[in-house]
Write an enzyme that holds these catalytic residues in place. Structure first.
Site, short mmCIF file in Angstrom:
data_model
loop_
_atom_site.label_atom_id
_atom_site.label_comp_id
_atom_site.label_asym_id
_atom_site.label_seq_id
_atom_site.Cartn_x
_atom_site.Cartn_y
_atom_site.Cartn_z
N LYS A 69 0.84 -1.21 0.00
CA LYS A 69 0.00 0.00 0.00
C LYS A 69 0.87 1.26 0.00
CE LYS A 69 -1.51 1.49 4.19
NZ LYS A 69 -1.15 2.88 4.51
N ASN A 70 1.92 1.25 0.83
CA ASN A 70 2.70 2.48 0.99
C ASN A 70 3.65 2.77 -0.17
OD1 ASN A 70 1.29 2.93 3.29
ND2 ASN A 70 2.90 2.22 4.69
N CYS A 163 -3.97 12.27 13.43
CA CYS A 163 -4.77 11.04 13.36
C CYS A 163 -4.55 10.25 14.63
CB CYS A 163 -4.43 10.24 12.11
SG CYS A 163 -2.85 9.42 12.22
N ARG A 168 1.42 13.87 13.52
CA ARG A 168 1.78 13.71 12.12
C ARG A 168 1.92 15.04 11.36
NH1 ARG A 168 -0.67 8.34 9.70
NH2 ARG A 168 1.34 8.39 8.66
N ASP A 354 4.94 -0.10 11.88
CA ASP A 354 3.69 -0.66 11.34
C ASP A 354 3.47 -2.12 11.73
OD1 ASP A 354 3.19 1.78 10.21
OD2 ASP A 354 3.79 1.21 8.19
N ARG A 446 -8.81 -0.15 4.64
CA ARG A 446 -7.94 0.88 4.06
C ARG A 446 -6.61 0.28 3.65
NH1 ARG A 446 -6.34 4.65 8.05
NH2 ARG A 446 -4.88 4.95 6.36
N1 EPU Z 1 7.42 13.75 10.72
C1 EPU Z 1 7.69 15.05 11.02
N2 EPU Z 1 7.50 15.98 10.03
C2 EPU Z 1 7.07 15.63 8.79
C3 EPU Z 1 6.81 14.29 8.49
C4 EPU Z 1 7.00 13.36 9.49
O1 EPU Z 1 8.08 15.39 12.13
O2 EPU Z 1 6.92 16.53 7.94
C5 EPU Z 1 7.62 12.73 11.77
C6 EPU Z 1 6.36 11.92 12.03
O3 EPU Z 1 5.49 12.58 12.93
C7 EPU Z 1 6.93 10.64 12.59
C8 EPU Z 1 8.23 10.48 11.81
O4 EPU Z 1 8.54 11.77 11.29
O5 EPU Z 1 7.25 10.84 13.94
C9 EPU Z 1 8.17 9.50 10.67
O6 EPU Z 1 7.03 9.79 9.87
P1 EPU Z 1 7.01 9.51 8.30
O7 EPU Z 1 6.93 10.80 7.59
O8 EPU Z 1 8.12 8.60 7.97
O9 EPU Z 1 5.63 8.78 8.15
P2 EPU Z 1 4.62 8.92 6.95
O10 EPU Z 1 5.33 9.12 5.69
O11 EPU Z 1 3.55 9.88 7.33
C10 EPU Z 1 4.62 6.41 6.30
C11 EPU Z 1 3.59 5.33 6.22
C12 EPU Z 1 3.16 4.92 7.61
C13 EPU Z 1 4.40 4.44 8.37
C14 EPU Z 1 5.46 5.54 8.39
C15 EPU Z 1 6.75 5.11 9.05
C16 EPU Z 1 2.47 5.85 4.15
C17 EPU Z 1 1.25 6.29 3.44
N3 EPU Z 1 2.43 5.83 5.47
O12 EPU Z 1 3.98 7.49 6.97
O13 EPU Z 1 2.27 3.84 7.44
O14 EPU Z 1 4.04 4.12 9.69
O15 EPU Z 1 5.76 5.94 7.04
O16 EPU Z 1 7.29 4.01 8.42
O17 EPU Z 1 3.45 5.48 3.53
C18 EPU Z 1 0.50 2.43 7.97
O18 EPU Z 1 0.66 1.90 6.86
O19 EPU Z 1 -0.25 1.95 8.86
C19 EPU Z 1 1.20 3.67 8.28
C20 EPU Z 1 0.87 4.49 9.27
#
Ligand code: EPU
Length: 467
Positions: A69-70, A163, A168, A354, A446
């Site tokens: 998915k990701n 969320c 996030r 995850d 989802r």
């Molecule tokens: N963060 C920041 N600033 C940002 C973005 C992220 O501080 O601008 C922080 C987040 O709050 C978190 C950390 O950085 O503490 C890592 O977040 P990341 O950006 O890596 O997460 P994401 O891209 O929002 C994706 C996956 C998540 C998965 C995370 C970590 C997708 C659509 N989502 O989220 O997947 O947990 O990477 O591997 O790719 C799931 O599939 O259940 C899910 C939540």
């Protein structure tokens, strides 16, 4: 932040008959309006499908992994970068995928599908707005920001909001776009970005919780059509980042180093259409592997990449499961109660956040005490309360959960708070006698493709109760 007077909250919780989990999730919302929206959303969910899981049977058999998915979500968004058609194979039938396709269509982009093959054609000029109505349903809607900036020079994308697993923020996404020269205003709940003369740049995209998967991918997508060289330091190295880079390269982009902390992009003038098959979903595979270990069964998962799961496999082995791996298959077998283990979530190749909830279910039944430390998201222990309702003994203090294993869990009615928490509850249901009813399974839909059917092929009894 607006404080919510206790009297109003007590009244609302009563009127809506909010469970403890829903109440705990509501109070995490940053302001009154978000709290009410969340509460009303939770009420809607009560009128949604639920799972009845009748457990106590060892899972046996073989299943095939779905695509990640990701990876699929940003890859679909990346199709905006060319006016030629892009065909993506093995697209899982997930609610989040449907939402992404709806978002693309709302921008005037053509989408067609035959079975699991999806073709996206962004000929003409896509509309530059990603509305709140769609982005609020799925955070990954922000993945249109980078491609729209790169291709059209303008993107207006709703801020996704917090969320159930934490705040996030999107500051690193904005940092990446600004470093490339985009002018960004935040107004009326939208990121309004204009690319006036973007140029490649060097930037560090690491936050206090480590690298960001989303910001790395969004910046990569914005940079591939941006003149000059872009260097992302502190990049996320998750396999999904490398997969999106692979997709971009198949369109003619030049991206080096994806899957390392230093990604280098050489901007090109134009990208072309392509055909692509995304990587298998390591989190789905990990979830099924835990199901096999928990039920003391024997399950083979084909079409997967065990090399993407080194940390979880090590924990499974430590917990006493036999794990056999081949280049694209995994076999998990367990005979006894799990041994306790300690995990600390970390960016790839560390233990994935995850899979933290699913391994908490495994720890709940271990012969001894396990510890689980969550370092990526600050509120990702909501499943602990629901597992406790099934007889688990989980004590959460800050970012650490201490799980004292019990001999058996007991079936109960439980409520899922997010995607992976839902999976943890299904696993708990599979491991105990009786029927566990899991509410709000729209979260599962989802991110897991027809999980009940996949589990049924392994002999599980999981019934979808339609409302
Ligand atoms: N963060 C920041 N600033 C940002 C973005 C992220 O501080 O601008 C922080 C987040 O709050 C978190 C950390 O950085 O503490 C890592 O977040 P990341 O950006 O890596 O997460 P994401 O891209 O929002 C994706 C996956 C998540 C998965 C995370 C970590 C997708 C659509 N989502 O989220 O997947 O947990 O990477 O591997 O790719 C799931 O599939 O259940 C899910 C939540």
């Amino acid at each position: 932040m607006t404080a919510w007077p206790k009297s109003i909250w007590g009244w609302a919780a009563g009127v809506f008959q909010a469970s403890d989990t829903v109440q705990a999730m509501v109070v995490r919302q940053p302001d009154l309006s978000s709290r009410l929206t969340f509460l009303l959303g939770a009420q809607e969910c009560l009128a949604m499908d639920r799972f009845a899981v009748t457990g106590g049977r060892p899972l046996q058999g073989s299943v095939e992994a779905a695509s990640a998915k990701n990876s699929v979500l940003p890859i679909l968004a990346a199709c905006i970068l060319t006016e030629e058609p892009c065909t993506i194979d093995a697209v899982p039938q997930l609610e989040d995928v449907a939402t992404m396709l709806r978002l693309l269509q709302s921008m005037g982009i053509r989408v067609s599908s035959t079975g699991r093959t999806v073709t996206v054609e962004a000929s003409g000029k896509p509309a530059s707005e990603a509305p709140y109505d769609i982005v609020r349903k799925m955070r990954a809607g922000y993945y249109v920001l980078g491609p729209l900036l790169g291709r059209c020079g303008r993107a207006k994308v709703s801020l996704p909001g917090g969320c159930a697993i934490g705040a996030r923020p999107v500051d690193l996404h904005l940092k990446g776009a600004r470093a490339l020269g985009a002018a960004i205003d935040i107004e009326h709940g939208y990121i309004d970005a204009r690319a006036t003369g973007m140029r490649g740049a060097t930037m560090v995209l690491e936050g206090t919780n480590g690298p960001s998967v989303g910001a790395t991918i969004n910046t990569m997508m914005a940079a591939v059509l941006t003149q000059g060289e872009t260097v992302i330091q502190g990049a996320a190295a998750e396999p999904e980042v490398a997969d999106v880079a692979g997709f971009l390269c198949s369109m003619g982009a030049v991206v080096e180093g994806a899957s390392t902390p230093l990604v280098r992009i050489h901007g090109v003038k134009k990208l072309h259409g392509t055909s692509y098959r995304p990587v298998p979903d390591r989190i789905e595979v990990g979830t099924l592997a835990v199901a096999a270990a928990l039920t003391r069964g024997q399950v083979e998962i084909t079409g997967c990449r065990p090399d993407h799961l080194a940390a979880p496999i090590e924990v499974l082995r430590h917990a006493g499961a036999e794990v056999e791996t081949g280049p694209d298959r995994l076999m998990v077998k367990a005979k006894d109660r799990p041994r306790p283990f300690n995990i600390t979530t970390a960016p790839y190749p560390g233990f994935p956040t995850d899979l933290q909830a699913q391994f908490m279910t495994l720890a709940s039944l271990a012969e001894g005490t396990s510890t689980i430390e969550e370092n990526i998201f600050e509120a990702r222990f909501m499943h602990a309360m629901e597992l406790d309702r099934m007889g688990a003994r989980v004590a959460v203090k800050g970012s650490v959960a201490v799980v004292t294993g019990v001999k058996r869990l007991s079936a109960a009615q439980v409520m899922a708070s997010d995607l992976r928490a839902s999976a943890a509850l299904v696993l708990a249901g599979l491991a105990c006698e009786g029927t566990t009813e899991i509410l709000r399974i729209y979260h599962l839909d989802r991110g897991y493709e027809k999980l009940e059917e996949k589990l049924a092929t392994l002999g599980a009894r999981v019934e979808r109760v339609r409302k």
